[in-house]
Each structure stands twice: as C-alpha cells, then as structure tokens.
Design a protein around this motif. Structure first.
Motif, short mmCIF file in Angstrom:
data_model
loop_
_atom_site.label_atom_id
_atom_site.label_comp_id
_atom_site.label_asym_id
_atom_site.label_seq_id
_atom_site.Cartn_x
_atom_site.Cartn_y
_atom_site.Cartn_z
N ALA A 6 0.83 -1.21 0.00
CA ALA A 6 0.00 0.00 0.00
C ALA A 6 0.86 1.26 0.00
O ALA A 6 0.52 2.26 -0.65
CB ALA A 6 -0.94 0.00 1.20
N THR A 7 1.98 1.23 0.69
CA THR A 7 2.90 2.37 0.71
C THR A 7 3.42 2.64 -0.70
O THR A 7 3.51 3.80 -1.13
CB THR A 7 4.07 2.10 1.67
N HIS B 276 0.96 7.04 -6.58
CA HIS B 276 -0.20 7.91 -6.79
C HIS B 276 0.20 9.37 -6.63
O HIS B 276 -0.19 10.23 -7.44
CB HIS B 276 -1.30 7.53 -5.79
N LYS B 277 0.97 9.67 -5.62
CA LYS B 277 1.43 11.05 -5.39
C LYS B 277 2.30 11.54 -6.54
O LYS B 277 2.13 12.66 -7.03
CB LYS B 277 2.18 11.17 -4.07
N ARG C 151 1.93 1.93 -3.57
CA ARG C 151 0.83 2.52 -4.35
C ARG C 151 0.63 3.99 -3.99
O ARG C 151 0.42 4.83 -4.88
CB ARG C 151 -0.46 1.74 -4.13
N GLN C 152 0.70 4.33 -2.71
CA GLN C 152 0.52 5.72 -2.29
C GLN C 152 1.60 6.62 -2.87
O GLN C 152 1.32 7.73 -3.35
CB GLN C 152 0.52 5.81 -0.77
N ARG C 153 2.83 6.17 -2.83
CA ARG C 153 3.94 6.98 -3.37
C ARG C 153 3.81 7.16 -4.88
O ARG C 153 4.07 8.25 -5.40
CB ARG C 153 5.28 6.36 -3.01
#
Length: 139
Positions: free
Chosen positions: A17-18, A24-25, A20-22
C-alpha cells in the motif's frame, strides 16, 4: 530531464500500500490522471505484490521506479531473485491466479523483464502522446 520517483520497500505485503501511495502522489504531481493513472496504479498493484510474493531472497527489498521521460512513462519493479523471470501463463477460467502479466500486457503499450547484475526487473511502458489524461507540462 526526466522526472523520477524511485524507492524500495521491504518484501512484506503490508508495504504494498505504501508503494501505491507513493506512485499515486508522483503521478498526481506530474499531472498524470484519470485512466492512465488508474492503469499505472493497477499494474503496480499486480507487479509489486508479485515481487513480494515470489521473491525467494530472505529480507529482500523490492525496488519501484516510475519515470516520466518526454512522451513515455515507465513503471519498473525489481527484486533480488534474478534467476526467476516471470512469464505469461494461459490460465484457465477456474484458476484464481496467473493473469497478472496478461493484464500488464493489455494495459501497457509495452512490457518486459530483464536480468540486471543483482536483480530482475519487470517493466511496463506507457506512451503519453495524444492522451487526454495527462496535463500539459508546466512552462
């Protein structure tokens, strides 16, 4: 000069998940949105967990690199289990897995894998020319 987001995560599911978050940003910061951003994040949701799950090297780190270079956006996922290259599978309708690379092939403009000196890398490339889901570059 290309824009690059690169990082490594521990080989554990909780860190997917980390990643994917990075990603996405980075996509948002670069003006990549809508269907293209969704496709990149979906492929990251396939490739990163595959590296986490299938890498046989204990305490490994999974590398993730997203590069925006002119008209091309490239997602790369690497791990130190360099001798086990992924391959497309012809999964039957009743099988639960084995369709990830088929999805990568369908959603990217090109994809492949390579053996680097200490890692293997699976990559997917997207061509941005003519796409409506990429904001114009800032002057």
């Amino acid at each position: 000069m290309p824009a690059i987001e690169t990082f490594r995560i521990p080989k554990h599911r909780r860190h997917v998940a980390t990643a994917r978050q990075r990603l996405h940003k980075a996509l948002a910061d670069w003006g990549v949105a809508d269907q293209l951003a969704d496709a990149v994040l979906l492929l990251a949701s396939e490739l990163v967990p595959n590296a986490v799950l299938h890498c046989r090297v204990t305490y490994a780190l999974v590398g993730v690199t997203l590069t925006l270079d002119g008209p091309e956006l490239t997602l790369e996922v690497s791990d130190p289990d360099r001798d086990r290259l992924p391959r497309l599978q012809d999964s039957g309708p009743d099988e639960e897995g084995g369709r990830g690379l088929t999805l990568v092939s369908a959603l990217s403009d090109a994809w492949g894998c390579r053996q680097d000196p200490y890692t293997k890398c699976v990559w997917a490339r997207f061509t941005l020319v003519g796409r409506r889901d990429v904001a114009p570059a800032a002057p």
